[in-house]
Scaffold this motif. Sequence first.
Motif, PDB file in Angstrom:
ATOM      1  N   LEU A 184     -14.016  90.586   8.530  1.00 49.53           N
ATOM      2  CA  LEU A 184     -15.179  91.062   8.929  1.00 49.53           C
ATOM      3  C   LEU A 184     -16.167  90.511   9.666  1.00 49.53           C
ATOM      4  N   ASN A 185     -16.543  90.140   8.646  1.00 51.74           N
ATOM      5  CA  ASN A 185     -18.017  89.613   8.607  1.00 51.74           C
ATOM      6  C   ASN A 185     -18.039  88.883   9.622  1.00 51.74           C
ATOM      7  N   ARG A 186     -16.948  87.774  10.246  1.00 50.71           N
ATOM      8  CA  ARG A 186     -16.589  87.172  11.286  1.00 50.71           C
ATOM      9  C   ARG A 186     -16.580  87.749  12.897  1.00 50.71           C
ATOM     10  N   GLN A 187     -16.109  89.084  12.503  1.00 49.84           N
ATOM     11  CA  GLN A 187     -16.004  89.911  13.474  1.00 49.84           C
ATOM     12  C   GLN A 187     -17.684  90.389  14.479  1.00 49.84           C
ATOM     13  N   GLY A 188     -18.453  90.203  13.282  1.00 46.05           N
ATOM     14  CA  GLY A 188     -19.678  90.512  13.305  1.00 46.05           C
ATOM     15  C   GLY A 188     -20.082  91.459  13.238  1.00 46.05           C
ATOM     16  N   VAL A 189     -19.650  92.163  11.391  1.00 47.33           N
ATOM     17  CA  VAL A 189     -20.442  93.150  10.464  1.00 47.33           C
ATOM     18  C   VAL A 189     -21.089  92.542   9.568  1.00 47.33           C
ATOM     19  N   THR A 190     -22.411  92.694   9.485  1.00 51.56           N
ATOM     20  CA  THR A 190     -23.239  92.707   8.154  1.00 51.56           C
ATOM     21  C   THR A 190     -22.812  93.155   7.315  1.00 51.56           C
ATOM     22  N   LEU A 191     -23.041  92.435   6.143  1.00 55.51           N
ATOM     23  CA  LEU A 191     -22.468  92.971   4.720  1.00 55.51           C
ATOM     24  C   LEU A 191     -23.300  93.220   3.396  1.00 55.51           C
ATOM     25  N   ILE A 192     -23.420  94.232   2.936  1.00 57.40           N
ATOM     26  CA  ILE A 192     -24.463  94.599   1.929  1.00 57.40           C
ATOM     27  C   ILE A 192     -23.661  94.408   0.771  1.00 57.40           C
ATOM     28  N   TYR A 193     -23.667  94.039   0.083  1.00 56.59           N
ATOM     29  CA  TYR A 193     -22.413  93.839  -1.074  1.00 56.59           C
ATOM     30  C   TYR A 193     -23.686  93.466  -2.550  1.00 56.59           C
ATOM     31  N   THR A 194     -22.907  94.321  -3.371  1.00 53.99           N
ATOM     32  CA  THR A 194     -23.361  94.402  -5.034  1.00 53.99           C
ATOM     33  C   THR A 194     -22.500  94.134  -5.703  1.00 53.99           C
ATOM     34  N   THR A 195     -22.739  92.864  -6.619  1.00 58.40           N
ATOM     35  CA  THR A 195     -21.123  92.923  -7.612  1.00 58.40           C
ATOM     36  C   THR A 195     -21.605  92.569  -8.917  1.00 58.40           C
ATOM     37  N   HIS A 196     -21.226  91.853  -9.685  1.00 58.70           N
ATOM     38  CA  HIS A 196     -21.153  91.447 -11.235  1.00 58.70           C
ATOM     39  C   HIS A 196     -20.466  90.185 -10.511  1.00 58.70           C
ATOM     40  N   TYR A 197     -19.502  90.115 -10.388  1.00 58.04           N
ATOM     41  CA  TYR A 197     -18.660  88.654  -9.821  1.00 58.04           C
ATOM     42  C   TYR A 197     -20.057  87.537  -8.978  1.00 58.04           C
ATOM     43  N   MET A 198     -20.282  87.272 -10.175  1.00 59.14           N
ATOM     44  CA  MET A 198     -21.447  85.932  -9.494  1.00 59.14           C
ATOM     45  C   MET A 198     -20.681  84.856  -9.350  1.00 59.14           C
ATOM     46  N   GLU A 199     -19.179  84.787  -9.526  1.00 61.98           N
ATOM     47  CA  GLU A 199     -18.222  83.928  -8.644  1.00 61.98           C
ATOM     48  C   GLU A 199     -17.928  84.282  -6.771  1.00 61.98           C
ATOM     49  N   GLU A 200     -17.990  85.541  -6.817  1.00 62.89           N
ATOM     50  CA  GLU A 200     -17.623  85.962  -5.791  1.00 62.89           C
ATOM     51  C   GLU A 200     -19.227  86.137  -4.950  1.00 62.89           C
ATOM     52  N   ALA A 201     -20.560  86.164  -5.420  1.00 62.68           N
ATOM     53  CA  ALA A 201     -21.310  86.096  -4.505  1.00 62.68           C
ATOM     54  C   ALA A 201     -21.414  84.915  -4.027  1.00 62.68           C
ATOM     55  N   GLN A 202     -21.113  83.864  -4.734  1.00 66.70           N
ATOM     56  CA  GLN A 202     -22.055  82.502  -4.569  1.00 66.70           C
ATOM     57  C   GLN A 202     -20.593  82.170  -3.890  1.00 66.70           C
ATOM     58  N   GLN A 203     -19.537  82.500  -3.535  1.00 66.18           N
ATOM     59  CA  GLN A 203     -18.426  82.123  -2.694  1.00 66.18           C
ATOM     60  C   GLN A 203     -18.201  82.755  -0.857  1.00 66.18           C
ATOM     61  N   ILE A 204     -18.969  83.735  -0.806  1.00 65.05           N
ATOM     62  CA  ILE A 204     -18.675  84.560   0.314  1.00 65.05           C
ATOM     63  C   ILE A 204     -20.204  85.754   0.701  1.00 65.05           C
ATOM     64  N   CYS A 205     -21.454  85.148   0.129  1.00 64.83           N
ATOM     65  CA  CYS A 205     -22.741  85.521   0.729  1.00 64.83           C
ATOM     66  C   CYS A 205     -23.566  84.160   1.437  1.00 64.83           C
ATOM     67  N   ASP A 206     -24.284  85.001   2.309  1.00 60.31           N
ATOM     68  CA  ASP A 206     -25.636  83.907   3.048  1.00 60.31           C
ATOM     69  C   ASP A 206     -26.833  83.675   2.075  1.00 60.31           C
ATOM     70  N   GLU A 207     -27.114  84.715   1.951  1.00 63.37           N
ATOM     71  CA  GLU A 207     -28.622  85.149   0.441  1.00 63.37           C
ATOM     72  C   GLU A 207     -28.155  86.584  -0.107  1.00 63.37           C
ATOM     73  N   VAL A 208     -28.956  85.843  -1.383  1.00 61.91           N
ATOM     74  CA  VAL A 208     -28.731  87.036  -2.116  1.00 61.91           C
ATOM     75  C   VAL A 208     -30.401  86.670  -2.997  1.00 61.91           C
ATOM     76  N   ALA A 209     -30.207  88.518  -3.320  1.00 62.69           N
ATOM     77  CA  ALA A 209     -31.430  88.772  -3.838  1.00 62.69           C
ATOM     78  C   ALA A 209     -31.326  89.447  -5.373  1.00 62.69           C
ATOM     79  N   ILE A 210     -31.765  88.954  -6.378  1.00 56.53           N
ATOM     80  CA  ILE A 210     -31.486  88.835  -7.792  1.00 56.53           C
ATOM     81  C   ILE A 210     -32.050  89.642  -7.937  1.00 56.53           C
ATOM     82  N   VAL A 211     -32.714  91.398  -8.991  1.00 55.62           N
ATOM     83  CA  VAL A 211     -33.687  92.277  -8.986  1.00 55.62           C
ATOM     84  C   VAL A 211     -33.144  92.343 -10.582  1.00 55.62           C
ATOM     85  N   ASP A 212     -33.784  93.217 -11.120  1.00 55.09           N
ATOM     86  CA  ASP A 212     -34.638  93.162 -12.293  1.00 55.09           C
ATOM     87  C   ASP A 212     -35.225  94.529 -12.678  1.00 55.09           C
ATOM     88  N   GLY A 213     -34.939  95.143 -12.987  1.00 53.63           N
ATOM     89  CA  GLY A 213     -36.800  96.404 -13.270  1.00 53.63           C
ATOM     90  C   GLY A 213     -37.228  96.864 -12.222  1.00 53.63           C
TER      91      GLY A 213
END
Length: 252
Positions: A184-213
């Motif tokens: 879907l992303n290759r077709q032009g859809v922008t994705l906003i992705y939350t997960t607790h699986y860090m390996e997923e984020a490292q695999q597919i994300c162009d950028e990550v924001a880590i938030v706390d508090g």
Amino acid sequence: MTDIVLSTENLAKSYAGSDRPAINGLSLKVRRGQVFGLLGPNGAGKTTTISILCTLLQPCSGNATILGHDVVRQAAEVRRKIGLVPQDIALYGSLTARENLRYFARVFQLSGKKIEERIAKCLDLAELQDCADQRVSTYSGGMKRRANLAAGILHQPEILFLDEPTVGIDAQSRYLILERLVELNRQGVTLIYTTHYMEEAQQICDEVAIVDGGQMIACGHPTRLVKESHGCENLEGLFLQLTGKQLRDRVE
């Protein structure tokens, strides 16, 4: 046309009875075509942020825009442009997958002869075509997650929000969902992705924001963030370094 499709400035949200804000001055920028990971421990403010961006909640202060539309003042315009795949299964168990998608097609005010074509395409993407006429209540967890995704993309959104779309499912469904999201992303859809699986984020994300508090504590390409860290081997190690190893269990 601006490259920034999502922007928040000093976004804040507090809930009655809570002794600390859920979001506390959060500023984000997401570029068109990105897979943007919003990461954080339980209670960090991820779901609240997504709820505000999807016009389901109003912030206490600050502002947010989606494709140039203010999420509070121009909520209807925002909703037409976005899709949401929530953490909870947002489907009717007594209906079949096809019936669910027909219902959501009416909610999205889709019309014309191509609706059935679009439904078939979404079922195919989720690999549910062979069981599309079975009640969703009979589906496995992985099948329900895939049907949830099919409903979220039915109206072809420009920006798709995904709140832990692979939580608690089998490895095969998880692999398929990630594969389809990349497609879907290759077709032009922008994705906003939350997960607790860090390996997923490292695999597919162009950028990550880590938030706390409710605040951002790191932002950038996951590989760069890991390289710039002190001794971390991967994103999970960096995440634990920044947010700590203390349990964040919550009683609902």
